[in-house]
Design a protein around this motif. Sequence first.
Motif, PDB file in Angstrom:
ATOM      1  N   LYS A  77       3.608   0.272   8.464  1.00 56.69           N
ATOM      2  CA  LYS A  77       3.884   1.125   7.298  1.00 56.69           C
ATOM      3  C   LYS A  77       3.414   0.437   6.022  1.00 56.69           C
ATOM      4  O   LYS A  77       3.282  -0.784   5.958  1.00 56.69           O
ATOM      5  N   GLU A 132      -2.001  -2.471   4.079  1.00 57.30           N
ATOM      6  CA  GLU A 132      -1.709  -1.606   5.224  1.00 57.30           C
ATOM      7  C   GLU A 132      -2.905  -1.540   6.180  1.00 57.30           C
ATOM      8  O   GLU A 132      -2.740  -1.584   7.410  1.00 57.30           O
ATOM      9  N   LYS A 150       0.924   2.978  14.695  1.00 57.66           N
ATOM     10  CA  LYS A 150       1.793   3.884  13.943  1.00 57.66           C
ATOM     11  C   LYS A 150       3.011   3.178  13.352  1.00 57.66           C
ATOM     12  O   LYS A 150       3.609   3.670  12.399  1.00 57.66           O
TER      13      LYS A 150
END
Length: 502
Positions: A134, A149, A131
């Motif tokens: 980014k 990403e 998580k």
Amino acid sequence: QHCSRETKRDIMSPMKQRSTLSSTKVILISIMMCIQATCIKAIQRNTFRRSAFVTTVTSSPLKRYETSKRAIYHPLLLQATTRSSSTTTTTTTQNNAPSPNKKTPTTGRLRRLPVVKAPAELIDKARKTAKYVKADKAIKNAKKRAQKEGAETMDAITKALCVPLRDIVNGYKYEMKHLHPFEKVVADLTARARQKKDGLTLMDVLNEIHEARKEILLAGKDWTAAAKNADSAREASELILEGSERLYDLFNDLAASPVTNIIQLQKSLRTTPAVRLDTPAVVLVGAPNVGKSSIVRAISSATPEVNNYPFTTRGMTLGHVEVFWNEDVRATTSIIPDSDLSLEPTQSYAFSQLCQIMDSPGLLVRTEEGDRNEMESLTLAAMQHLPTAVMYVLDLSGEAGDKCSSVADQLQLRKDVRARFPRRPWIDVVSKIDLGLVPGAKEQLEDILDGTPYIELSIQENVGVDELKVEVMRMLGEVRVVLDAMAAVDERSARPVSSTDK
């Protein structure tokens, strides 16, 4: 072409060239002098590593120093190094006394084994790590931004799953390699008991973890490459979701089981008491159910389990007793730590020391040493690898059990153990005398001891307890003399001395 002849002549004049070269030499010489002065000061302070300095000087364009892998031959540096080493030698010679900050040798490496987290925790940590990745907003192209990403996310998940597995394998192999001999036996016996349960040894489990890490790493690289080469931004996002779940499933299939086995094995290994190798100790030895644990409770701070069935003690239990020594290193009195007992204010002592009392699993009479179980091997390992005196406990009341602790077996076991450790400080204790003695047992014991004194003890009626404490302090004093002699030899010879050298 646009310069005049005078300008060209001025630029190329020898005077200008010599001036430029002279200024360059001055700058180089200044830099060299600064480096030399800094290095000499650093070596004098003993804060500069010679290997790092050799690398720095060798890679420098100013090759004014002749260097090698073993020494630096610049005269000033050699003088500084000689002065520094002589100062260090003098200080060491003058301070032969043990420093209060000196590390005390112990056997606690099993408690420093790598902390292993549960498989669910490792997967949760990998999800949280993913998580944090980014999208790079500086990349305007949506496809390239999604590709980057996706690749970084899959790489982060792969590392979060593989690095803990690598640390487990490397950490266990390192710690097991540097264990004290007693702890090596403990680890081997624990792994052997585990092997009887599920057929796996410690090395088998570590190899499974290593192979699982390799498979997860290869799969992670494949998913990283797939995300990096995605045909569209949407495909890259889909690869992140699919690839992460595949890696989590692969971790559960390959690594979850061996990691769980390591956690269960570690719980057993961490319960091993850390014995101080420079502190006197007494180990209680005897057949099962003869009263060893009750004696340990009475004379030390340990609280082992006490019940009337064989093999109550299933591991080593360590207690302490604070012994007060005179200047001639003789024990004068002792107290149990954290008890209500206190010393008389009129008494004076040179120093005190926490000594160790060890309760061990019971031994059985065996025709072959290879027939002993893990608990019996643990007791013998403590006697073999630790600097201890021996308190051999017998129960001649006939209540210990005829199958494994009969009077005849106890007497035969006493012969076998004493023959194996003839030089250890030794005291024989006949416990539970309040229950009476088997007819003829006392005479048989006295024939075996051949005039050697023994103690008759009853913990329930407080008979012989004070006499036993005096004998324990005497044996602790004998062990202390041996330990001090070993420490003196160790300092003179500058080599490690193990407890088995005595």
